[in-house]
Enzyme design. Structure first.
Site, PDB file in Angstrom:
ATOM      1  N   ASP A 171       0.926  -1.207  -0.193  1.00 29.35           N
ATOM      2  CA  ASP A 171       0.133  -0.015  -0.026  1.00 29.35           C
ATOM      3  C   ASP A 171       0.998   1.191  -0.058  1.00 29.35           C
ATOM      4  O   ASP A 171       1.443   1.522   1.008  1.00 29.35           O
ATOM      5  CB  ASP A 171      -0.981  -0.027   1.142  1.00 29.35           C
ATOM      6  CG  ASP A 171      -1.874   1.133   1.133  1.00 29.35           C
ATOM      7  OD1 ASP A 171      -2.164   1.825   0.087  1.00 29.35           O
ATOM      8  OD2 ASP A 171      -2.608   1.393   2.270  1.00 29.35           O
TER       9      ASP A 171
ATOM     10  N   ASP B 271      -1.367   5.109  -5.650  1.00 28.04           N
ATOM     11  CA  ASP B 271      -1.903   4.391  -4.692  1.00 28.04           C
ATOM     12  C   ASP B 271      -2.052   2.959  -4.922  1.00 28.04           C
ATOM     13  O   ASP B 271      -3.063   2.409  -5.417  1.00 28.04           O
ATOM     14  CB  ASP B 271      -3.342   5.172  -3.859  1.00 28.04           C
ATOM     15  CG  ASP B 271      -3.583   4.175  -2.831  1.00 28.04           C
ATOM     16  OD1 ASP B 271      -2.911   3.179  -2.179  1.00 28.04           O
ATOM     17  OD2 ASP B 271      -4.923   4.259  -2.376  1.00 28.04           O
TER      18      ASP B 271
END
Length: 496
Positions: free
Chosen positions: A98, A317
């Site tokens: 992440d 992201d």
């Protein structure tokens, strides 16, 4: 001559004695040798070995690499994850990659709501600080905890006097716990060869005591989340500050259903990589998106739509499965795609999403899209980088726009849908991000910014054996209904 030599030696001895007298008179405190581990303490050999490994880790000059599992496909896995080994003895944990958050955290043995099993067919574990002799709880007064207060990555649990955290994610899920310090074990690839060696370093990571929302679900459960942000709590910042790894990392996610890819701490070297500068003083990896082109034509979108502020901007992201466009950019984008293909496909609407029934290759039918960033850096999207395949029947295939609208927001998020099949380099030392289209099954050369040159790293995959079709964290809840509805639409089209 012998007499001359004797006098010279005598003078040297006298001068040395005078120097020592001055030194001893000037420093009345005596020098003592301190033991790292006092003799009155019983120390296990494992602790001594662990301490040596930390010291050896500081002398590394190789490239740290991590295995990759998962795929972007939301009907298979919908996330990319890696494995990390923590503590003494080393225990393996599977964590989602992440770049939209900072901290590494895994479930603690006392975690409420943490899943005990996973539909990904991986073995889940919990971390027990009491069982690792090299673990210690991070206090509120610790420097890294103090730094984390500024970025809201940490808080102080005054009752237990320990550094704690609470993270809330965009899908409504959350986790909370406290930070511990322990060993991270990893592989390094040495310069100009593919051979790897093992080492470790002491890092701070989260030990979660509670989980909520989709983090509780078992269908795609992993042990935690590996935040690759650039704040102080991130592993990349911790290792670079210790001189163990460069302040850069790279990934290359395979876009087919087998998944996998490459994840390294270091900068992948590829001659055609283009770079764009990071927007400064932002909590995420924000880029300056200037325009979007479809089929070579720039869309009529006001550039202010992409400006960076507290509630808008463009973010990279990897924790987001699909991709999202600012609401004022979405309709011009979809309309341009539909106009470009309206003569050769059948546009249909399914659950409010723009879809298409296609009877030929999408590569030959749909236009190329270009996301144009500051610094003349364009990210080229093939049709499979912005379309999501649905059902098919005979020669007819169903495809829907996979890039979603950021309803009520002007945030553009580049998730795995557009990041896959590309080398993505996060050069934090020079505050820039670069990319290039790449076959992520192939090996790459990685620079560790040292005199050892580059190391060769091969793509691979953590085996995941699962073919179900439930949705995941950061996936729109409407994906599965779309798939079911689209099957009906394709059936109607074939039998029309």
């Amino acid at each position: 001559m012998a007499a001359t030599l004797f006098r010279a030696v005598a003078v040297a001895v006298i001068l040395l004695l005078q120097f020592l007298t001055v030194v001893l008179c000037s420093f009345p405190a005596t020098l003592t040798l301190e033991r790292a581990f006092p003799t009155n303490h019983n120390v296990q050999l494992s602790q001594l070995r662990a301490r040596d490994r930390v010291r050896h880790g500081r002398m590394l000059s190789g490239v740290v690499e991590f295995p990759i599992g998962g795929t972007f496909n939301p009907y298979l896995v919908g996330l990319y994850f890696t494995s990390v080994k923590l503590g003494t003895p080393a225990t393996e944990f599977y964590v989602q990659i992440d770049t939209g958050s900072d901290a590494l955290w895994v479930g603690c043995n006392s975690c409420s709501g943490c899943p005990q099993s996973s539909g990904l067919k991986i073995q889940l574990h919990t971390f027990d600080p009491q069982s690792s002799p090299t673990a210690s709880v991070v206090s509120c007064s610790d420097k890294i905890c103090t730094l984390g207060l500024d970025t809201q990555d940490s808080s102080c649990d005054s009752q237990n006097k320990r550094c704690s955290y609470t993270f809330q994610y965009g899908d409504g899920s959350g986790t909370s716990g406290y930070y511990v310090s322990d060993l991270l074990h990893f592989d390094t690839a040495a310069g100009n060869q593919s051979a790897t060696s093992n080492s470790s370093a002491s890092i701070v990571f989260g030990c979660s005591t509670s989980a909520s929302g989709v983090l509780q679900k078992t269908d795609r459960a992993v042990d935690g989340i590996f935040g690759f942000g650039q704040q102080e709590m991130s592993v990349i910042s911790q290792l670079s500050s210790q001189g163990i790894a460069p302040k850069a990392f790279s990934h290359c996610f395979k876009g087919d259903d087998t998944g996998g890819g490459i994840m390294v701490l270091g900068e992948i070297v590829e001659p055609n990589i283009v770079y764009t500068p990071l927007v400064q003083n932002q909590p995420h990896y924000n880029l300056n998106l200037e325009s979007i082109s479809v089929g070579g034509q720039t869309l009529p979108i006001d550039q202010s739509v992409f400006a960076t502020s507290s509630n808008q901007g463009t973010i990279v992201d990897s924790g987001t499965t699909l991709a999202y466009l600012a609401q004022d950019a979405y309709d011009p984008f979809v309309n341009a795609i539909t106009s470009a293909v309206s003569q050769s496909v059948t546009p249909v609407s399914s659950q409010g999403e723009q879809c298409y029934i296609v009877t030929s290759s999408i590569t030959d039918t749909f236009p190329q899209v270009s996301l144009n960033f500051a610094g003349n850096a364009s990210m080229i999207l093939r049709p499979q980088d912005y379309l999501l395949q649905q059902n098919s029947a005979g020669d007819a295939q169903g495809w829907c726009i996979g890039i979603q609208k950021s309803d009520g927001q002007d945030i553009t998020v580049l998730g795995d849908l557009v990041l896959k099949d590309k080398i993505i380099v996060y050069d934090l030392a020079n505050q820039r991000i670069g990319w290039v289209q790449y076959n992520c099954s192939m090996s790459v050369s990685v620079s560790s910014n040292t005199s050892t040159g580059t190391a060769s790293v091969n793509g691979g995959s953590i085996d995941v054996n699962d073919n179900s079709s439930s949705s995941l964290r950061n996936d729109p809840f409407k994906l599965i209904p779309i798939s079911m509805m689209f099957a009906f639409l394709v059936h109607i089209y074939i039998n029309h």
